[in-house]
Scaffold this active site. Sequence first.
Site, PDB file in Angstrom:
ATOM      1  N   GLU A 177     -11.985  -2.411   2.943  1.00  0.00           N
ATOM      2  CA  GLU A 177     -10.945  -2.721   3.914  1.00  0.00           C
ATOM      3  C   GLU A 177     -11.497  -2.696   5.330  1.00  0.00           C
ATOM      4  O   GLU A 177     -11.358  -3.642   6.098  1.00  0.00           O
ATOM      5  CB  GLU A 177      -9.807  -1.712   3.777  1.00  0.00           C
ATOM      6  N   ASN A 203      -8.506   5.065  14.536  1.00  0.00           N
ATOM      7  CA  ASN A 203      -9.852   4.952  15.107  1.00  0.00           C
ATOM      8  C   ASN A 203     -10.466   6.311  15.451  1.00  0.00           C
ATOM      9  O   ASN A 203     -11.688   6.472  15.393  1.00  0.00           O
ATOM     10  CB  ASN A 203      -9.819   4.047  16.340  1.00  0.00           C
ATOM     11  N   GLU A 204      -9.630   7.296  15.792  1.00  0.00           N
ATOM     12  CA  GLU A 204     -10.185   8.620  16.093  1.00  0.00           C
ATOM     13  C   GLU A 204     -10.828   9.223  14.841  1.00  0.00           C
ATOM     14  O   GLU A 204     -11.856   9.897  14.916  1.00  0.00           O
ATOM     15  CB  GLU A 204      -9.085   9.556  16.616  1.00  0.00           C
ATOM     16  N   GLN A 227       0.847  -1.195   0.000  1.00  0.00           N
ATOM     17  CA  GLN A 227       0.000   0.000   0.000  1.00  0.00           C
ATOM     18  C   GLN A 227       0.874   1.232   0.000  1.00  0.00           C
ATOM     19  O   GLN A 227       1.813   1.311   0.773  1.00  0.00           O
ATOM     20  CB  GLN A 227      -0.813   0.076   1.289  1.00  0.00           C
ATOM     21  N   GLY A 228       0.535   2.226  -0.786  1.00  0.00           N
ATOM     22  CA  GLY A 228       1.254   3.495  -0.766  1.00  0.00           C
ATOM     23  C   GLY A 228       0.325   4.648  -0.441  1.00  0.00           C
ATOM     24  O   GLY A 228       0.123   5.525  -1.272  1.00  0.00           O
TER      25      GLY A 228
END
Lengths: 353, 389
Positions: free
Chosen positions: B243, B372-373, B125-126
């Site tokens: 995802e 998560n924030e 992943q980039g």
Amino acid sequence: MDFSFSEDQMLLQQTVRDFLEGECTVEHVRSMWDTDTARSPEFWGKLAEIGIPGLLVSEDHGGLGMSEVDMVLVLEETGRAGTAEPVIHTACVAAQLLQESGNDAVAKEWLPKIAEGSAIVAVQHDQSPFVSDAHVADLLILNSGDAVHAVPRADVQLTEQANNDPAKRLSSVEWTPRAGTLLADGDAARALQAAAFDRGVFAAAAQLLGVCQQLSEMTVLYATQRKQFGVPIGSFQAVKHMLAEEKVQTEYGRSHVYRAAHSVANAAPSRAVDVSMAKRAMAENAVSLAKTALQVHGALGYTWEQDLHVWMRRAWSLDTAWGNTAFHRARVSAAVIDGAFPAIPFGYEVPAA
Amino acid sequence: MELDFTSDQVAFRKEARSWLEANVPSEPLESFDSKEGFDQHCEWEKKLQGGGWAMVPWPVEYGGRGADLLHWLVFEEEYYRAGAPGRVNQNGIFLLGPTIMEYGTDEQKKRFLPKMASSEEVWAQGWSEPNAGSDMANIQATAVLEGDEYVINGQKTWASRGAYAHWLFGMFRTEPDSKRHNGLTFILCPLDAPGVTVRPIDKLSGKPAFAEVFFDNARVKAENRLGPAGEGWSVAMATAGFERGLMLRSPARFQNTARKLVELYRETEAQGEFIDSRVRDEVARCWADSEAYTLNTYQTVSRLLSGGKIGAEASLNKIFWSELDIKMHELALELLGARGELLPSAPAAKGVGEWLDGYIFALAGPIYAGANEVQKNIIAERILGLPRK
């Protein structure tokens, strides 16, 4: 495999929601608090007109012959509207218990009355010494050891017990078992008691889901309107994150509740643990959301006048109804850890045929 | 609502179970964060593809099995039940694959998907850059179109699997002076292209799990652009939903961990060791939470199969599974007592060292795939409807 509701089921939910928004307003709920019984035969009659008390009653007995999978969305709506009438006791638990009792005479006498809204039936269970709505019940389902009795109210002595929710009326019941009131005994009675209890647990969890929905919605509305420091308080991350964390718990509790509906409707082997997981999840979420909602409403929420506490009190009284969280937590642990009764992972370990 | 599996699904489960029982390596592979382990995992993926199991829900022509998402859930349940190796190409098969399926041209699908399914090409992943983490729209790396090539400059970081992967997918700024979400383009870039330098970074476990990737006038064919130029953000968001919301962390993974945790509790109890009564409740709660996650996923899949889409509710999933994963591993370490800190190689670890590895891995959960924030902001604004400002 299809874990979703049908269009008819969602239509029923919408119908009930529309009805309750018109008839079970917060003004109605509050007006009932100050009456002697906190119950209105007129309102119960209207619930009967749209079929709620007879939803689970078979068509032979004048009901709609639906299942708990149909009922769960209705229960959710009654929780959302703050409906305190004995939907759980009469429409859910008693209706099915009388149908399952094998006593045709009693079923024939009482089920049509339940369906048409002319009889309230209250149900006792082992997790409480008190019976809810006994004061307005025409018939009480009472346990005496392993025996289940159906007793007319005239044959019992009631002592009302004042409690924290003015919408909920609890009584202690004194009575003497007689042969004429016996509904079932032995293994049959134990099975009836277990099914009735699990059905009550499930129904309380479903109402709590609606209570959570309402607590969340009214708090979001308040946080959007209330301004401090020149902006809506709902724009602050501290407030956003509190409500987002509650929402996560509500949505995963919802999955437990819908699965519990299916397990109760199908008498699944995992029924007991499924309903306890649902009740524990929703009661914890509702009690927590009540605190969060109060915190966001601030001092205003701490007044009798603001409507928030109508649902805070529903959260608290449903939390203690049908076994409190400590009871359900222990029941889940006994199943999962000790294997005291079946805890079956969904999907995962279905044996290959 | 129908919560039983069809006879076709049961037969599929049986077929998957017997294939996996016959083929899953009896000894655990080395971590795919080491070169040796990476190669072992690629070999395993080749075997999986040979059996026709690598990509259950993909069309057959792209190396899949052509089954629906319910079959995929069943396969995942069997995969974890069998204790099969982790999926080394998860960035590709679970994240990029669905995006190519949605946005790719026919040529791109034919070119990339089959080799992705077989892990002949493993993807990194980039997304992140040094100044674009949670604030991903602050991407600075540029790609300038010259003839039929993009010339790429800049730096990506925290590229998962970057140390050994063959390709990288990511977003690059293709419109000069564009701001935020605008002017970004989704580009697929071979990591052996001239001008690309990969510098592996050791993660908390001490193994090179991710990498910094430097682009110095690296040239990539323009045909490797995925989706429309300048609309990379929308293309990337399509993968983000998959995802966080579904494929990256299938429920069987957590059901399996919960089952092992319950077993560990029972063993610890049987040995007469002291267990805090809180732990008993918490272990049972984790089991119940893994069920809730499973039920919720079946609801999502049921909705997708009747034409629904994954939206902001994917953020609920991300928070739920990442917190659950940490909680389960913390409880396991607490149950293990003094053995909890042993590495798998310690003689006294006796097969329990995997809990420590799992704990270290789980700690990354609330960070990757969108902190998560940030997910809580998404829930607050897009699900609850709280004001942005």
